[in-house]
Structure formats: C-alpha cells, structure tokens
Scaffold this motif. Structure first.
Motif, PDB file in Angstrom:
ATOM      1  N   VAL A  88       0.864  -1.185   0.000  1.00 10.54           N
ATOM      2  CA  VAL A  88       0.000   0.000   0.000  1.00 10.54           C
ATOM      3  C   VAL A  88       0.894   1.226   0.000  1.00 10.54           C
ATOM      4  O   VAL A  88       1.697   1.413   0.911  1.00 10.54           O
ATOM      5  N   LYS A  89       0.762   2.026  -1.038  1.00 13.71           N
ATOM      6  CA  LYS A  89       1.565   3.244  -1.159  1.00 13.71           C
ATOM      7  C   LYS A  89       0.662   4.457  -1.019  1.00 13.71           C
ATOM      8  O   LYS A  89      -0.309   4.605  -1.769  1.00 13.71           O
ATOM      9  N   LEU A  90       0.958   5.285  -0.044  1.00 21.45           N
ATOM     10  CA  LEU A  90       0.180   6.494   0.210  1.00 21.45           C
ATOM     11  C   LEU A  90       1.049   7.716  -0.031  1.00 21.45           C
ATOM     12  O   LEU A  90       2.150   7.810   0.518  1.00 21.45           O
ATOM     13  N   GLU A  91       0.565   8.625  -0.845  1.00 20.03           N
ATOM     14  CA  GLU A  91       1.274   9.873  -1.126  1.00 20.03           C
ATOM     15  C   GLU A  91       0.542  11.012  -0.413  1.00 20.03           C
ATOM     16  O   GLU A  91      -0.599  11.341  -0.758  1.00 20.03           O
ATOM     17  N   LEU A  92       1.188  11.569   0.598  1.00 19.29           N
ATOM     18  CA  LEU A  92       0.623  12.697   1.349  1.00 19.29           C
ATOM     19  C   LEU A  92       0.935  13.975   0.588  1.00 19.29           C
ATOM     20  O   LEU A  92       2.090  14.414   0.523  1.00 19.29           O
ATOM     21  N   LEU A  93      -0.081  14.561  -0.011  1.00 19.79           N
ATOM     22  CA  LEU A  93       0.120  15.721  -0.883  1.00 19.79           C
ATOM     23  C   LEU A  93       0.056  17.038  -0.118  1.00 19.79           C
ATOM     24  O   LEU A  93       1.009  17.813  -0.130  1.00 19.79           O
ATOM     25  N   ALA A  94      -1.055  17.304   0.554  1.00 21.44           N
ATOM     26  CA  ALA A  94      -1.231  18.614   1.184  1.00 21.44           C
ATOM     27  C   ALA A  94      -2.355  18.542   2.204  1.00 21.44           C
ATOM     28  O   ALA A  94      -3.057  17.533   2.342  1.00 21.44           O
ATOM     29  N   ALA A  95      -2.531  19.645   2.928  1.00 20.82           N
ATOM     30  CA  ALA A  95      -3.667  19.835   3.841  1.00 20.82           C
ATOM     31  C   ALA A  95      -4.066  21.297   3.775  1.00 20.82           C
ATOM     32  O   ALA A  95      -3.261  22.158   3.385  1.00 20.82           O
ATOM     33  N   LYS A  96      -5.304  21.595   4.168  1.00 23.30           N
ATOM     34  CA  LYS A  96      -5.768  22.983   4.129  1.00 23.30           C
ATOM     35  C   LYS A  96      -6.780  23.221   5.250  1.00 23.30           C
ATOM     36  O   LYS A  96      -7.400  22.287   5.764  1.00 23.30           O
ATOM     37  N   TYR A  97      -6.899  24.501   5.594  1.00 20.74           N
ATOM     38  CA  TYR A  97      -7.860  24.963   6.603  1.00 20.74           C
ATOM     39  C   TYR A  97      -7.635  24.300   7.953  1.00 20.74           C
ATOM     40  O   TYR A  97      -8.583  23.975   8.678  1.00 20.74           O
ATOM     41  N   LEU A  98      -6.365  24.059   8.308  1.00 19.34           N
ATOM     42  CA  LEU A  98      -6.085  23.445   9.606  1.00 19.34           C
ATOM     43  C   LEU A  98      -6.329  24.433  10.735  1.00 19.34           C
ATOM     44  O   LEU A  98      -6.322  25.653  10.532  1.00 19.34           O
TER      45      LEU A  98
END
Length: 594
Positions: A88-98
């Motif tokens: 399982v490969k997960l690519e963490l791209l971004a986050a917003k409105y934290l």
C-alpha cells in the motif's frame, strides 16, 4: 564601651548565621523528601518487574542451537505458506484549513500515518495552516481490506503536541485512486492523499525495505547462536518497547537538531538507531530501523559543531519525532554535539554494513531454497544452476510484469558492438566484472555499492541494485547527489539475445523524487564476434509537476550523453579483455556463465 575589632566585618553576625543554618536545614529536608518519593516509585516499578520475573525464577530460558534450527525451519515453512502480500503506497500531498494552534494563528503541522502496527512520520512544515508535503509512504500488509489512519499534529517545543485532526482511509482492494480530499474529524481541516495498492508474492515482498525488518534478522541470529532471555529490561525495552533479545551495541551522548538542540542519548543496536531526550520535561523518542537508512554522512551544525546526518529511503518516515523537511522526497535526522563525531560515525556505518550483509545473505539463501524446491525441466538456461557441467532450467510459473515503462522510450543508439550477447554479459555485467567500478571511478563517482544478481519473482530474469554518489554539473543542483539504479537482465536460452534494462533515480537534485530515468539495451548476436545493439531511453514521471516538460527534455538529453560515454567505455573494455585473453579460450566464458 568596647572598641570594635577592625576585622569584625569578616565574621557573620548572629542573625546571618541563623538564616544560613535554617536555609541549609530546609534544603536538606526537601532533598530527603524528594529522594524518598523517587525511591518509592522506583521500588514499585522494580517490584512489578521483579514479580513478573519471579514467575519464571529458577528457569533461565536458554534456546539451544538445535532448537533454534527447528524454530528457524518452522518459521520458514510458515513464510513459504503465505503466498501473497500487498503493498500500500500512500502519497501525502497537502492539507488545508487546519486549526491555528500557535499564538499567531498558524500551526507547525506534521502527520503520523499508521497502517496496523506500522507507522510513518512526515516532515514538519513550520508556520502554515495549508502545508504542502508531497511525500510517499509505503506499507506492507498480508491481506486487504485495511484502514490507513492519518493524524495531523501541531509540533510544540515545550508542551505536548496538539492533535489538529485525523482521517481514516479504507483500502478495500487493489486500486489506484487520484488525489482525493478527506475531511478531518475536527472543527476544520482537510487532507489530500493519493493511495495505490498492488498484490505481491510473499517472497518478492520480503526483498522490499520495511517488510523483512527485525524478524528476519532475529531468525538468522536464532539459527546461529543460543539466545538467552534477559531478566531485566534495558533502555531499549524500557524506553522504546523493543524486543527483549535486542541489546545495545553502542551508546553516545549527543543532541537532536530541531528548533534548537535537544540533548539526549543515542543507542545503536543490531536492527535500530534510537535516540531519547528529556528536555523541559518533554520526552523525545526517535526509533529508526536500520533498513530504512539510505545514507549517512558527516555534516555541521551552525558551521562549528560536527554532526551526523541520517537520510532515510523514500517512503520511510522514521518513528517518533517528525524528521526535518526535505525538498527531494527523502527525510533526514541530524545529530550533533558528539564527544567524538568520527568514532560515532564509523560505529554507525559498521552497524549498517553488518545489517545489510545479514539481509543480503538471507535473500541469497531464500533464492537458493526456491531454486531447489522447484521442479527441474529438461530445457536449458544459462545463469540458473549447473550440476556436473550440465545446464538445467528451472521452470517457474509466475506472473511477469514489465520492469520499465516501454511507452516513454525513445531511440538513442543503434550500432554494431564488437562482441556477442553472451560475451557482453560475461565481460561487462557479471558479478565478476570490474567494468562498473572502473567506469564510475573514472567519472569520479563515489560510494559505489554493487549487489549481486539474484533471481526475481516479480520480473523475468535477474535483478540487482546499484547505489553511488554522482557529480552534478548543473548550476541548479548540489555538487553531488545520491543515485539508486535498479538493473534487470534476461539472457535467452540460446544465448544469442540479451535484454539489459535500468531504472535510475537521483535523490538530491531538485524534483528528484518526481521522475525516474528508464533505459533498455537490446542485443542480438549476428556473428561470432559482434552483435546488433539498440539503446532506448526515457523519463518516467511519477508525479505531476509544473516543470515536467522541461525536466523530461533536459533529463533525456543528459542521459543520452551518458549512454554515449558508457558505450565508449564498454567498447574499450571489451576490446581490452579480448587482447588480454588467449585466442580460442571460450571455456572461461562458460565458467563465468555458471
């Protein structure tokens, strides 16, 4: 009236003496109370440990060598019975409105990604409510479906890190999703990830970093020497909750670089690099498996403090404190303030070499077991096995997949090469060949590590891994970069056709984690001393980038020039080998092919 002595100012008055004695008595009383409370807590903990140990008192658990062999064989049979695994490969791209956790309305977010018992830590992005990561994390599981949990925290220097929100992502089966935004279970916030999963065989999964790990090394150690269970847990067990049979090989006082230096202690075992610090009553723990370490190098902190930088593989996030930010997809930890930095560096380097040697030995033993276990057919193939000078082919039924992306390849070279396809492999690519060492040395590349060829379950033929540091000539790049190259080779049964493929990635160049360079060498023997050589190259883009067209064109042209240099050096090396060998000595080629 008595006359005052001229030296009276040297002696304290009665009032000053009373104050001093009272303060001393008070400090002694406080110290005694604190000492009793700490000893009582320590006694309780020792009592609990002792009571648990007393249950097995009188029975010191010793696993003899014969029992270790039986346990080792049983573990192998269990592993062989597991015919499938999943990546399982997960690519963490971004986050917003934290959520803004700092006084200035921002946060210092980092993410902890967990899948079962496996955890990965992203880098920390300072002063941002809309962080951009672009980091990959790889997990290996035995079955699907599974759930991947992403928890985002705010990094705090003194206080406990605050949770900004979390999201659970289900992975139902083999799939590849696009970039999807998931809502966090908090007042506000979203995280964008890209998830993909694929099925692997258990034997091929064991060759990936992060899947073999501590258990495989412990199995090998169980086979070779008796294991004695420890009666009292050490720092690795008490602080880091590691297995009982893992012991400390080296321990050093040093500091972890964060916003400032956190002084603590580094522990090196056969399978882990650990660090623990307790500054301002804030516990910092770092647990890095040696298999996740890609490179270590000497560095400096604040230009005057010698340090050691530990760089991890892409997809390995460490365990504990979030690693430092990295622009090329790899994460790193920096340790400084050693008493003797060079000695610590050599000990850590030796520990990594020993670990890799153990893993390499296990891979070769596993390949040998699979070769012996498969039924033998009467067809002939070189480089598999020979008994009494008779070549046999191991017929294995498996799903073959492409090693490189054929759709991106473009023509680079089409010439006649002065040797046959079989001679090309023996002289230039075999385990006994010195061609790559001489070529990389002439290019002034350093830290060359060339593994041996081994049979692949995932691809047809054999594969090996090559790592080195290569000089960079572009003004936008660092002076040198770490390079990983996977090589794949298939030699036909009649030894007249050879396919040699490479997959190369430069780690330290800008956008290095965004692309790979693929290359294919196809050779067809057309006479007793020559073959037709066709070379194709291409750039495989793994992530979207605004500069992808420029990266693709620039990398393709640069690698075409390097292919020309490799071809020129290979031609000279083959001609030199023909001059050195006596005429008609074809038996040596067959010996190398064995």
């Amino acid at each position: 009236m008595m006359e005052e002595s001229p030296l009276g100012f040297l002696f304290p008055s009665l009032w000053e003496a009373e104050v001093t004695i009272s303060a001393a008595i008070f400090l002694v009383a406080v110290f005694v109370v604190l000492e009793k409370s700490s000893s009582s807590r320590g006694g309780d903990e020792r009592g609990r440990v002792k009571s648990s140990n007393d249950r097995a008192k009188g029975e010191e658990i010793v696993v003899l060598e014969s029992e270790g062999k039986n346990q080792f064989s049983s573990n192998l049979s269990k592993e062989d019975s597991q015919d499938a695994a999943y990546m399982v490969k997960l690519e963490l791209l971004a986050a917003k409105y934290l959520i803004g956790a700092n006084l200035n309305g921002t946060s210092d977010p980092y993410a902890i990604i967990s899948c079962g018992d496996q955890k990965r830590f992203s880098s920390m992005v300072p002063n941002s409510r809309n962080p951009l990561w672009g980091e990959e994390f790889i997990f290996f599981v035995h079955k699907l479906p599974v759930q991947v949990r992403i928890a985002i925290y705010d990094w705090d220097i003194v206080c406990k890190c605050k949770v900004l929100g979390s999201a659970i992502i289900p992975v139902e089966g083999e799939c590849q999703t696009g970039a999807i935004w998931y809502n966090l279970d908090s007042k506000s916030g979203q995280v964008c990830v890209h998830v993909s999963s694929c099925k692997l065989s258990a034997s091929s999964a064991s060759s990936f970093p992060g899947f073999v790990g501590v258990e495989s090394c412990q199995k090998i150690s169980d086979k070779r020497v008796p294991v004695v269970a420890h009666q009292d847990p050490g720092p690795l067990q008490a602080i880091f909750k590691l297995p009982q049979d893992e012991v400390i090989h080296h321990s050093y006082s040093c500091a972890l670089e964060r916003s400032f230096l956190y002084h603590g202690r580094m522990y090196i075992s056969a399978w882990h690099l650990c660090f623990h610090s307790n500054v301002f009553h804030k516990q910092l723990k770092v647990i890095v498996p040696l298999e996740d370490i890609d490179e270590i190098k000497r560095s400096q902190h604040a230009f005057v403090n010698p340090a050691i930088t530990v760089i991890l593989h892409i997809g390995a996030g460490g365990h504990g404190v979030p690693p430092l930010c990295s622009r090329n997809g790899r994460v790193r930890y920096k340790f400084a303030s050693f008493w003797n930095r060079n000695h610590s560096f050599r000990c850590l380097q030796n520990a990594i070499k020993k670990y890799r040697a153990i893993v390499e030995a296990e891979k070769q033993a596993s390949s040998l077991r699979k070769v012996r276990a498969q039924p033998v057919s009467s067809s002939v193939r070189c480089n598999v096995n020979e008994v009494n000078s008779t070549e046999v082919n191991i017929a294995v039924t498996r799903k073959i997949q492409a090693f490189i992306n054929e759709d991106i390849l473009v023509d680079a070279v089409n010439v006649v090469f002065p040797c046959t396809a079989e001679q090309f492999f023996v002289v230039l690519l075999s385990d006994n060949s010195k061609f790559f060492e001489e070529y990389r040395s002439a290019r002034k590349d350093t830290n060359l590590n060339l593994s041996k060829w081994y049979i692949s379950d995932e691809y047809d033929g054999q594969v090996r891994k090559v790592t080195f540091r290569s000089l960079c000539h572009s003004p936008l790049c660092p002076p040198d970069t770490a390079v990983t190259e996977m090589q794949h080779i298939v030699l036909s049964n009649d030894k007249k056709s050879l396919v040699y493929e490479t997959m190369q990635q430069a780690h330290d160049v800008p956008f290095g984690s965004y692309f790979e360079i693929h290359c294919r060498w196809s050779l067809e023997t057309n006479s007793k001393s020559s073959c037709l050589l066709d070379i194709k190259v291409g750039v495989n883009l793994k992530k979207w980038c605004i500069l992808q067209s420029k990266i693709k064109s620039g990398a393709t042209e640069e690698y075409k020039r390097e292919v020309g240099q490799i071809l020129k050096a290979a031609r000279a090396y083959v001609l030199k080998s023909k001059m050195d060998e006596p005429a008609g000595s074809t038996s040596s080629i067959h010996d190398d092919c064995k």
